[in-house]
Every structure is written in structure tokens, then in C-alpha cells.
Design an enzyme around this catalytic site. Structure first.
Site, PDB file in Angstrom:
ATOM      1  N   LYS A 280     -10.228   3.257  29.863  1.00 57.53           N
ATOM      2  CA  LYS A 280     -10.097   4.217  31.048  1.00 57.53           C
ATOM      3  C   LYS A 280     -10.970   5.477  30.729  1.00 57.53           C
ATOM      4  O   LYS A 280     -11.802   5.918  31.656  1.00 57.53           O
ATOM      5  CB  LYS A 280      -8.814   4.202  31.432  1.00 57.53           C
ATOM      6  CG  LYS A 280      -8.122   3.025  32.031  1.00 57.53           C
ATOM      7  CD  LYS A 280      -6.724   3.116  32.264  1.00 57.53           C
ATOM      8  CE  LYS A 280      -6.169   1.478  32.411  1.00 57.53           C
ATOM      9  NZ  LYS A 280      -4.655   1.531  32.640  1.00 57.53           N
TER      10      LYS A 280
ATOM     11  N   GLN B 165       0.668   4.522  31.805  1.00 57.96           N
ATOM     12  CA  GLN B 165       0.292   3.352  31.307  1.00 57.96           C
ATOM     13  C   GLN B 165       1.510   2.465  31.031  1.00 57.96           C
ATOM     14  O   GLN B 165       2.584   2.894  30.348  1.00 57.96           O
ATOM     15  CB  GLN B 165      -0.347   3.609  30.105  1.00 57.96           C
ATOM     16  CG  GLN B 165      -0.847   2.258  29.311  1.00 57.96           C
ATOM     17  CD  GLN B 165      -1.990   1.331  29.993  1.00 57.96           C
ATOM     18  OE1 GLN B 165      -2.753   2.160  30.790  1.00 57.96           O
ATOM     19  NE2 GLN B 165      -1.782   0.159  30.334  1.00 57.96           N
TER      20      GLN B 165
ATOM     21  N   ASP C  38      -2.863   4.001  40.726  1.00 65.15           N
ATOM     22  CA  ASP C  38      -2.394   2.496  40.470  1.00 65.15           C
ATOM     23  C   ASP C  38      -1.738   1.992  41.355  1.00 65.15           C
ATOM     24  O   ASP C  38      -1.633   0.821  41.275  1.00 65.15           O
ATOM     25  CB  ASP C  38      -1.297   2.643  39.298  1.00 65.15           C
ATOM     26  CG  ASP C  38      -1.960   2.001  37.982  1.00 65.15           C
ATOM     27  OD1 ASP C  38      -2.968   1.398  37.796  1.00 65.15           O
ATOM     28  OD2 ASP C  38      -1.383   2.381  36.797  1.00 65.15           O
TER      29      ASP C  38
END
Ligand code: NAP
Length: 293
Positions: free
Chosen positions: A52, A96, A119
Site C-alpha cells: 500500500k 490493517q 476502507d
């Protein structure tokens, strides 16, 4: 032999489009910024976070990774998120997953401000997705839709069978593809561990999305000729013939299934790159929304 749906190539095309948006933002002195919080030292998570960061660098987004020990108390993690919520350089916040067991994932995801939730895991954004409203669509489902449409296999009017109902892939991709919208409007069946024999369902699929997390669960006898296969699985399996001693494989028995179907995504190089580019897209969207540009 099936057509290979090259996620890496499609992702690069999208990156080119995003670079035009970045140019526009740059003219207004805005550089989209993404903060990734990594708790603990899970090797798979470390590798995803690295990818990322690299993608942000490639495109010219600002990115920062906040690495925290696995033992961090939930309250301290909440403080880190709070700081990022008020950081004007950070337009997108990503925590994450998975998190260590002592931390309540739901509490953490709800603490990310909905407008920085790139997200799409905040309860408000999940609700908007369910209602078909504009929101941050979770990156993997958004990537799957984009790759289907861009490779000429729009889900519109098709029967999509999703195997897996997780909050991050199976459930949101099912919702996304069933909306009465362009690039969606599919009839969707969702299978899971309670479905019993999967074959009667999977053999009906025009488009089969496998998001199970187990190698080769989908075999050639379970799919029909002409089917389009999206393999989300990313399973690390031992392979002494490789330098690292392991490799990644999907949820689909690629060798045999690819002999039978019309098109298939490879693992790696299919859904993975699409997930990352959708994260960049969501971060740019967040920056535009927060700066009214
Ligand atoms: P997950 O949370 O473990 O969910 C797996 C789902 O599959 C569950 O709904 C489970 O059903 C179902 N399932 C498991 N075994 C099954 C079986 N034998 N028959 C039918 N259904 C079964 O996994 P996830 O987070 O969705 O991820 C799935 C895979 O995608 C993993 O390999 C992950 O690494 C990969 N992934 C890849 C990307 C990418 O960008 N490439 C992104 C995210 C995830 P129940 O609900 O009944 O337990």
C-alpha cells in the site's frame, strides 16, 4: 484455455486515470494522504502494508505507516486514531486487519471518522453501501466490480454466485453487485459453510466469486463452461521450489478450472492489485471531499 483477467494491467490503467485527478489536486495545493495503522508483526499484514505504501509512493500520495506493538492496549490505539482524525495531511485512515485478540475490531473501526474511512468499514459507510448511497466502497469488492466491467464482463443481468460472506469481501460484494445500478444489477446468490454441497449453486453461476480463504475449494466439476471466475483467495502455501519456501494460491483449482471456463483471474496478479488501486481511489475521493475540490 480461459482468458486471463489481468488485474495488474487494469490497475495500472486506473492509476493513469487517477494521476490526472492528482494533477488537478496538486494545482490546488492538495496532496491526498493515507495513514495506515499496523498493529503487531503479522507477516501477511506487513507485506500488505508495504504494498500500500509503495503504491502511494508510485502515484505521489502522501503516506505514513504507524507501527504499534501487538500488546498495545485498545485505549492507546484509540488515541492514535484520534490524532489521525485531526491531522489535516491525512485524508484516509486504514487500520490493517486482523487486530490482536484483546482489541475489539468493531470499536476500532467505528472510531475512524466516516469521512476518512477509505476502507469503507465504518458502520455508517456500511449502511450507506446497503442503501445504495454514495460512500467509500470497501476496496476488494470495488476492485472486483471494476475489473469485471473493464474486462467486458459486466454483472448486469447475470447470475453472480459469491462463495463467502465475510464483512470485508463476500457480503459487501454481494450487496454492491445486486444494486439497481450500472455495472451491477445482478442476481446474487451467497454461499457459506451453512450451504452444504456448493456445486448445485456454483454450477449456476455466470460469474463466480470465490472468497473463502482455502486453497482449491472450487474445482473444475463445480463450474460450468462459459463461467467467469474471480478468485479472491490469497492463501500462503509451502513450496520448497521457491526461494522463499512458499507461494500464494487462490481458492480456485486454477490449472483445471482455467481449462474449462471463459475467463479467470490469476493469483497473484488478479484481485490483489485491484484492491490496492481502489484504496488509492478512495483516498483521492476522501481528499476531494474534505477540500471541496
Ligand atoms: P473470511 O473472513 O475467513 O471468510 C471466509 C468466508 O468463506 C466465510 O464466510 C466462510 O463461511 C466461507 N467459507 C469458508 N470455508 C467454506 C467452505 N468450505 N464452503 C463454503 N464457504 C466457506 O475470509 P475473507 O476475509 O473474506 O477472505 C477470503 C480470502 O480472500 C482469503 O484468502 C483472503 O486472504 C483473501 N483476500 C484477498 C484480498 C485481495 O485483495 N486479494 C482481499 C481480502 C481478502 P462462514 O461465514 O459460514 O464461516
Amino acid at each position: 484455455m480461459a482468458q486471463i483477467i489481468d488485474g495488474k494491467k487494469i490497475a495500472r490503467e486506473i492509476e493513469k486515470e487517477l494521476s490526472l485527478e492528482l494533477e488537478y489536486l496538486k494545482k490546488h495545493n492538495v496532496q491526498p494522504g493515507l495513514a495506515v495503522i499496523l498493529v503487531g508483526e503479522n507477516p501477511a499484514s506487513q507485506s500488505y502494508v508495504r504494498m500500500k505504501g509503495k503504491a502511494c509512493e508510485r502515484l505521489g500520495l502522501f503516506s505514513k505507516t504507524i507501527k504499534l506493538p501487538a500488546t498495545i492496549p485498545q485505549s492507546a490505539l484509540l488515541i492514535e486514531i484520534e490524532k489521525l482524525k485531526h491531522n489535516p495531511l491525512v485524508h484516509g485512515i486504514l487500520v490493517q486487519l486482523p487486530l490482536p485478540k484483546h482489541i475489539d475490531e468493531k470499536v476500532i473501526l467505528a472510531a475512524v471518522s466516516p469521512e476518512k474511512d477509505v476502507d469503507g468499514f465504518h458502520p455508517m459507510n456500511k449502511g450507506k453501501l446497503m442503501a445504495g448511497e454514495d460512500t467509500f466502497i470497501p476496496c476488494t469488492p470495488a476492485g472486483i466490480q471494476e475489473m469485471l466491467v473493464r474486462s467486458g464482463f459486466s454483472p448486469e443481468g447475470k447470475h453472480v454466485v459469491v462463495v463467502g460472506r465475510s464483512q470485508i469481501v463476500g457480503l459487501p460484494v454481494a450487496l454492491l453487485l445486486m444494486h439497481k445500478k450500472t455495472g451491477a444489477n445482478a442476481t446474487v446468490t451467497v454461499c457459506h459453510t451453512g450451504s452444504g454441497d456448493l456445486t448445485p449453486f456454483t454450477r449456476q453461476a455466470d460469474i463466480l466469486i470465490a472468497a473463502v480463504g482455502k486453497p482449491a475449494v472450487i474445482t473444475a466439476d463445480m463450474v460450468r463452461e462459459g463461467c467467469i471466475i474471480i478468485d479472491v483467495g490469497s492463501n500462503r502455501i509451502a513450496d520448497p521450489t521457491t526461494e522463499k519456501g512458499y507461494r500464494f494460491t487462490g481458492d480456485v483449482a486454477y490449472e483445471s478450472v482455467s481449462q474449462k471456463v471463459r475467463a479467470i483471474t490469476p493469483v497473484p496478479g488478479g484481485v490483489g492489485p485491484m484492491t490496492i488501486v481502489m484504496l488509492l481511489k478512495n483516498t483521492i475521493k476522501a481528499a476531494r471531499l474534505q477540500t471541496n475540490l
